[in-house]
Write an enzyme that holds these catalytic residues in place. Structure first.
Site, PDB file in Angstrom:
ATOM      1  N   HIS A 204     -25.354   3.548  62.025  1.00 35.59           N
ATOM      2  CA  HIS A 204     -26.024   2.586  62.391  1.00 35.59           C
ATOM      3  C   HIS A 204     -27.758   2.763  62.405  1.00 35.59           C
ATOM      4  O   HIS A 204     -28.190   2.428  63.680  1.00 35.59           O
ATOM      5  CB  HIS A 204     -25.577   2.272  63.933  1.00 35.59           C
TER       6      HIS A 204
ATOM      7  N   HIS B 229     -23.498  -6.241  66.778  1.00 37.36           N
ATOM      8  CA  HIS B 229     -22.582  -5.242  67.192  1.00 37.36           C
ATOM      9  C   HIS B 229     -21.942  -5.943  68.576  1.00 37.36           C
ATOM     10  O   HIS B 229     -21.575  -5.080  69.094  1.00 37.36           O
ATOM     11  CB  HIS B 229     -23.177  -3.741  67.065  1.00 37.36           C
TER      12      HIS B 229
ATOM     13  N   GLU C 167     -18.285  -7.091  62.661  1.00 35.69           N
ATOM     14  CA  GLU C 167     -19.699  -6.603  62.070  1.00 35.69           C
ATOM     15  C   GLU C 167     -19.875  -7.085  60.635  1.00 35.69           C
ATOM     16  O   GLU C 167     -19.276  -6.493  59.791  1.00 35.69           O
ATOM     17  CB  GLU C 167     -20.096  -5.461  62.324  1.00 35.69           C
TER      18      GLU C 167
HETATM   19  C1  GLA Z   1     -19.018   0.869  64.466  1.00 37.42           C
HETATM   20  C2  GLA Z   1     -18.183   2.018  63.847  1.00 37.42           C
HETATM   21  C3  GLA Z   1     -17.392   2.461  64.765  1.00 37.42           C
HETATM   22  C4  GLA Z   1     -18.274   2.835  66.006  1.00 37.42           C
HETATM   23  C5  GLA Z   1     -18.711   2.015  66.809  1.00 37.42           C
HETATM   24  C6  GLA Z   1     -19.776   2.336  67.768  1.00 37.42           C
HETATM   25  O1  GLA Z   1     -18.104  -0.225  64.733  1.00 37.42           O
HETATM   26  O2  GLA Z   1     -17.630   1.548  62.684  1.00 37.42           O
HETATM   27  O3  GLA Z   1     -16.733   3.631  64.252  1.00 37.42           O
HETATM   28  O4  GLA Z   1     -19.132   3.914  65.789  1.00 37.42           O
HETATM   29  O5  GLA Z   1     -19.722   0.990  65.656  1.00 37.42           O
HETATM   30  O6  GLA Z   1     -19.186   3.012  68.805  1.00 37.42           O
END
Ligand code: GLA
Length: 384
Positions: free
Chosen positions: A140, A211, A349
């Site tokens: 991220h 997110h 997402e």
């Molecule tokens: C995304 C990732 C997950 C996790 C979340 C945050 O969705 O794919 O594995 O890291 O973000 O907790």
């Protein structure tokens, strides 16, 4: 004779116990949802003003967004009874969004949403190293990714908020000055539309997403395992146990990943399946059937207790379906002091596939000077 006389007493006790239990559930369901106090978001960080902005459409749907991380704080949708239900997880105050280990609630994610294996990639033969912030991988956009930045904000009118951010050359290890613009628009057909745009002065990689964690039964109202979900995908990207795609795409047919027809999220989540084990539940990128310049239907989710439905449309080739497996109820309390246990929210997402910079067979995430990155995602709500 005596016990016979006592029967009505037991009966009435039982009835009143049942009534109060029912009242307990009702209280939860009819909880009065409100947008958090704006004053809890007003501050200045690194010389930039932070606020909580509210969008409202003609149908009285409301969305609250802060320019700290471009985060969607609340989405108030009318339930069946016309009362507002807040369908996203979040916090009452800015201070909590800034805490370590906060799970990206509502955030704009960039410069690269999802994982890059070992935080390494090359562009035109030059290697780049990103901060490792998720086991052995980069996640991220790094610890100071776009979710943790203050965006410049301009509320254009009651329904439109424009955010912009310049990510400088070398920030979190990525090459090129990247100018990013994100526009949130609340339309009168109860849709929150997110338009992303970016330009660069050096070749870089870009994968932007949002997110937000949804609970269509109302945030704080149990887990999402009873929700139904349809994903418009014939294939998904299997991952290793660090959640990096293997590079192959697998058919969903005959697997717990087949959501082509609406299925309860919880129905197969605990099955004996290697991929579910690697993801600790669903945490996978689904390959959307249709991709184009115009947003196509990617997903439909429905809350089993409220009948609130969300349709997701996107121009992106994939969607990461994450079933909130890392929420544990031990992190910071959410809006109104509620606790968010495991799987009390899910994310859809929209994005390019994880680790694309190291997977030449995946659609490219490279952006060159002179080109413009463009992406649109729409979350549309209705109640049955
Ligand atoms: C995304 C990732 C997950 C996790 C979340 C945050 O969705 O794919 O594995 O890291 O973000 O907790």
């Amino acid at each position: 004779m005596r016990s016979f006389l006592l029967l009505p007493v037991f009966l009435s006790l039982w009835i009143s116990a049942k009534a109060s239990l029912a009242a307990g559930t009702d209280t939860l369901k009819t909880k009065t949802y409100m947008i958090p106090d704006k004053a809890n978001f007003d501050t200045t960080l690194n010389g930039k003003a932070v606020h909580l902005f509210t969008l409202e459409n003609k149908k009285h749907m409301q969305v609250a967004i802060t320019n700290y991380g471009g985060r969607v704080v609340s989405i108030l949708v009318s339930g069946k009874d016309g009362k507002p239900v807040d369908v996203v997880l979040g916090y009452d105050k800015l201070a909590t969004y800034r805490k370590k280990g906060e799970p990206y609630f509502g955030a704009l994610i960039g410069r690269y949403g999802n994982r890059i294996a070992k935080g390494k990639f090359t562009i035109d033969g030059k290697g780049y190293n990103l901060a490792i912030n998720n086991g052995v991988n980069a996640l991220h956009g790094g610890p100071a990714g776009f979710h943790a930045q203050v965006w410049d904000a301009r509320q254009v009118n009651k329904t439109t908020l424009q955010l912009s951010y310049r990510s400088v050359d070398g920030e979190e290890g990525y090459p090129g000055n990247l100018d990013v613009k994100v526009t949130y628009t609340l339309t009168d057909d109860n849709a929150l539309r997110i338009d992303y745009q970016a330009t660069t002065d050096k070749t870089t990689v870009v994968n932007l997403t949002n997110h937000t964690y949804f609970n269509l039964n109302g945030e704080g109202n149990g887990n999402i395992l009873g929700h139904t979900l349809m994903l418009n995908a014939d294939k998904f990207a299997p991952v290793d146990n660090t959640l990096i795609p293997t590079g192959q795409l697998a058919g969903v047919s005959g697997t717990p990943f087949d959501f082509r027809k609406s299925f309860r999220i919880g129905a197969r989540i605990k099955g004996d399946d290697e991929q579910l084990k690697n993801g600790k539940g669903y945490d996978h990128n689904f390959i959307l059937r249709k991709t184009g310049k115009k947003p196509e239907l990617a997903a439909v989710a429905e809350g089993d207790k409220t009948g609130i439905t969300m349709n997701v449309y996107t121009t992106e080739p994939g969607v990461q379906f994450y079933s909130g497996n890392f929420l544990n109820g031990r992190a910071y309390n959410g809006k109104g002091g509620v606790n968010y246990p495991i799987r009390s929210g899910f994310c859809l997402e929209t994005q390019h596939f994880p680790d694309s910079p190291n997977k030449p067979q995946f659609p490219s995430t490279e952006l060159k000077p002179g080109g413009t990155y463009k992406s649109t995602t729409i979350y549309q709500f209705s109640a049955k």
